[in-house]
Scaffold this motif. Sequence first.
Motif, PDB file in Angstrom:
ATOM      1  N   GLY A 180      33.916  -0.321 -20.269  1.00 38.16           N
ATOM      2  CA  GLY A 180      35.298  -0.114 -20.692  1.00 38.16           C
ATOM      3  C   GLY A 180      36.188   0.101 -19.492  1.00 38.16           C
ATOM      4  O   GLY A 180      35.713   0.185 -18.350  1.00 38.16           O
ATOM      5  N   GLY A 181      37.478   0.209 -19.737  1.00 42.56           N
ATOM      6  CA  GLY A 181      38.405   0.376 -18.627  1.00 42.56           C
ATOM      7  C   GLY A 181      39.727   0.948 -19.097  1.00 42.56           C
ATOM      8  O   GLY A 181      39.917   1.280 -20.272  1.00 42.56           O
ATOM      9  N   ASP A 182      40.655   1.031 -18.150  1.00 43.13           N
ATOM     10  CA  ASP A 182      41.923   1.708 -18.427  1.00 43.13           C
ATOM     11  C   ASP A 182      43.037   0.774 -18.879  1.00 43.13           C
ATOM     12  O   ASP A 182      44.181   1.191 -19.007  1.00 43.13           O
ATOM     13  CB  ASP A 182      42.368   2.521 -17.204  1.00 43.13           C
ATOM     14  N   ILE A 202      39.450  -0.901 -23.952  1.00 44.30           N
ATOM     15  CA  ILE A 202      39.994   0.418 -23.619  1.00 44.30           C
ATOM     16  C   ILE A 202      38.902   1.477 -23.730  1.00 44.30           C
ATOM     17  O   ILE A 202      38.207   1.577 -24.740  1.00 44.30           O
ATOM     18  CB  ILE A 202      41.167   0.771 -24.550  1.00 44.30           C
ATOM     19  N   LEU A 203      38.760   2.274 -22.688  1.00 44.10           N
ATOM     20  CA  LEU A 203      37.838   3.399 -22.704  1.00 44.10           C
ATOM     21  C   LEU A 203      38.204   4.307 -21.533  1.00 44.10           C
ATOM     22  O   LEU A 203      38.133   3.886 -20.373  1.00 44.10           O
ATOM     23  CB  LEU A 203      36.395   2.917 -22.559  1.00 44.10           C
ATOM     24  N   SER A 204      38.648   5.503 -21.830  1.00 40.76           N
ATOM     25  CA  SER A 204      38.961   6.423 -20.731  1.00 40.76           C
ATOM     26  C   SER A 204      37.676   6.779 -19.996  1.00 40.76           C
ATOM     27  O   SER A 204      36.575   6.689 -20.547  1.00 40.76           O
ATOM     28  CB  SER A 204      39.648   7.688 -21.256  1.00 40.76           C
ATOM     29  N   VAL A 258      45.704   4.915 -20.109  1.00 41.25           N
ATOM     30  CA  VAL A 258      44.660   4.851 -21.119  1.00 41.25           C
ATOM     31  C   VAL A 258      44.708   5.992 -22.129  1.00 41.25           C
ATOM     32  O   VAL A 258      44.247   5.840 -23.260  1.00 41.25           O
ATOM     33  CB  VAL A 258      43.265   4.801 -20.446  1.00 41.25           C
ATOM     34  N   THR A 259      45.286   7.162 -21.767  1.00 37.79           N
ATOM     35  CA  THR A 259      45.202   8.291 -22.692  1.00 37.79           C
ATOM     36  C   THR A 259      46.177   8.217 -23.860  1.00 37.79           C
ATOM     37  O   THR A 259      46.109   9.067 -24.752  1.00 37.79           O
ATOM     38  CB  THR A 259      45.427   9.638 -21.960  1.00 37.79           C
ATOM     39  N   GLY A 260      47.057   7.227 -23.888  1.00 43.93           N
ATOM     40  CA  GLY A 260      47.986   7.114 -25.008  1.00 43.93           C
ATOM     41  C   GLY A 260      47.313   7.163 -26.369  1.00 43.93           C
ATOM     42  O   GLY A 260      47.659   8.001 -27.220  1.00 43.93           O
ATOM     43  N   PRO A 261      46.332   6.289 -26.637  1.00 46.40           N
ATOM     44  CA  PRO A 261      45.663   6.320 -27.943  1.00 46.40           C
ATOM     45  C   PRO A 261      44.940   7.638 -28.211  1.00 46.40           C
ATOM     46  O   PRO A 261      44.903   8.112 -29.354  1.00 46.40           O
ATOM     47  CB  PRO A 261      44.668   5.158 -27.850  1.00 46.40           C
ATOM     48  N   TYR A 262      44.359   8.239 -27.184  1.00 44.64           N
ATOM     49  CA  TYR A 262      43.659   9.514 -27.351  1.00 44.64           C
ATOM     50  C   TYR A 262      44.651  10.622 -27.696  1.00 44.64           C
ATOM     51  O   TYR A 262      44.414  11.443 -28.592  1.00 44.64           O
ATOM     52  CB  TYR A 262      42.897   9.876 -26.065  1.00 44.64           C
TER      53      TYR A 262
END
Length: 542
Positions: A55-57, A88-90, A215-219
């Motif tokens: 995964g990635g940012d 997507i994966l933090s 990347v943290t938007g969805p989280y």
Amino acid sequence: MIETVATTPYDDQKPGTSGLRKKVPHFQQPHYAQNFIQSLFDVVERPADAALVIGGDGRFFNREVIELAIRMAAANGYGRVIVGQDGILSTPAASNLIRKRQASGGIVLSASHNPGGPDGDFGIKYNISNGGPAPEKITEATYRRTKEITEYKIVCEPAPDLSKIGETRLGDMVVEIVDPVADYAELMQALFDFPAIKAMLAGGFRMRFDAMHAVTGPYAKAIFEGLLGAPAGTVVNGTPLPDFGGGHPDPNAVYAKDLIDHLMAPDGPDFGAASDGDGDRNLIVGRGIVVSPSDSLAVLAANAHLAPGYAKGIAGIARSMPTSQAADRVAQKRGLGIYETPTGWKFFGNLLDAGKVTICGEESAGTGSDHVREKDGVWAVLLWLNILAATGKSVKDILAEHWREFGRNYYQRHDYEEVESKGANSLMDSLRDRLASMSGQRFGTLVVSEADDFSYKDPVDGSISTGQGVRIVFSGGSRIVFRLSGTGTKGATLRVYIERFEGHADLHDLPPAEALKELIETAEAVGEIRKWTGREAPDVIT
């Protein structure tokens, strides 16, 4: 069908502190990414039919390299790859997935806090089976392999659609696309008092989280606005973009200025936070006050017991050498172990695995715990929220009380970015040449008590790391540290860390620049920064 492709080595694929980082056009050279990925596969230990997390940012070129990595994993005998939806994966979520799914490792595609876009930065990092960054023995073996590689393996079929959750097959390998947030959010709920935080937010407590189009938007949307019930709009810049919206996803006073300005207003929210490109760093801001990363580490360590996941207390604290000694004072008062390591989260892995420490931190806005083997931005925000909910106090009050109990370590980091490498190396060489004669020298009111080039012997495996930064310690405990960073992609970044302890409560409200004035002047005199770099002032002060 597996294809074996002939290739020739590149001579510049030596991983740095956090993997291989270069400009996007550099990674777009023929076979460049493939060579590095194949070299990783050639040297890492893994069982037959191993699982690999990828995964990635979301930065530019992320999806293309993920698809390459999937096809190459299938050709190299992996039994399963687990990939975040849309790539997507933090970084902390990837670490959690590796651990939860007992994968042999993971490939994280990110250049962390560095800019994105077609002319921006890109990176590939490998994490081992404990979820942490590859240790030096693996990165060194990978580098050796990149210098001799002659071919790589890849399946001819295209990678599956990354947008569709579920399982498909690519050759003999299962490709599993997963919700990137679900497992991570479940872990956070096991660690923190979500009902108490939710009640605080429902009771008028206001917060803002700036995801910096990273990347943290969805989280953040799923956790803060979803599970915790914060109003819509609490998360700003919440959509990951390939160029981070043209911004620089580094949560510091320069690049998160809008957030800080918002919190400095008299009618601003009670709490603000931001995270970086791949989600492992954090910025904490209270109304009217910015929390330094070093202070944040100390406060979190001192108050972690207020969160359910740490109610039994913590085993110890680890910090990187340049990080301020504020955490040391917490450890000393609470009877905890304290460990000083080189910069780089990989050095915390053995301490965490051995149960010697529970909470770790770096001055570069990274804090985390033994829940994963990476620093974790959203985790730090949630622990702060848990502390605020449990105490009913403001960020400013919590800091003031902490300083009264433990004293205040005034601290700044001065960054000189994209310095010509020759000059930066000459500065460090000059310092090292003078270390033996530096003890006893006086600079104004400051007297050098000791000076060294930091080296570290891992207390778990006995491995030794040298040349980790020049430390100059003065009578009374003040410090100046000089170090070249390994996270940039152009020239060298000189980092100068300046620290002074103040035990008197009536001197805890000085502006850091005032409290550190003599040390800042001494850093220039000792390091001869202008002479070697041509710079009159740092590019960034944090």
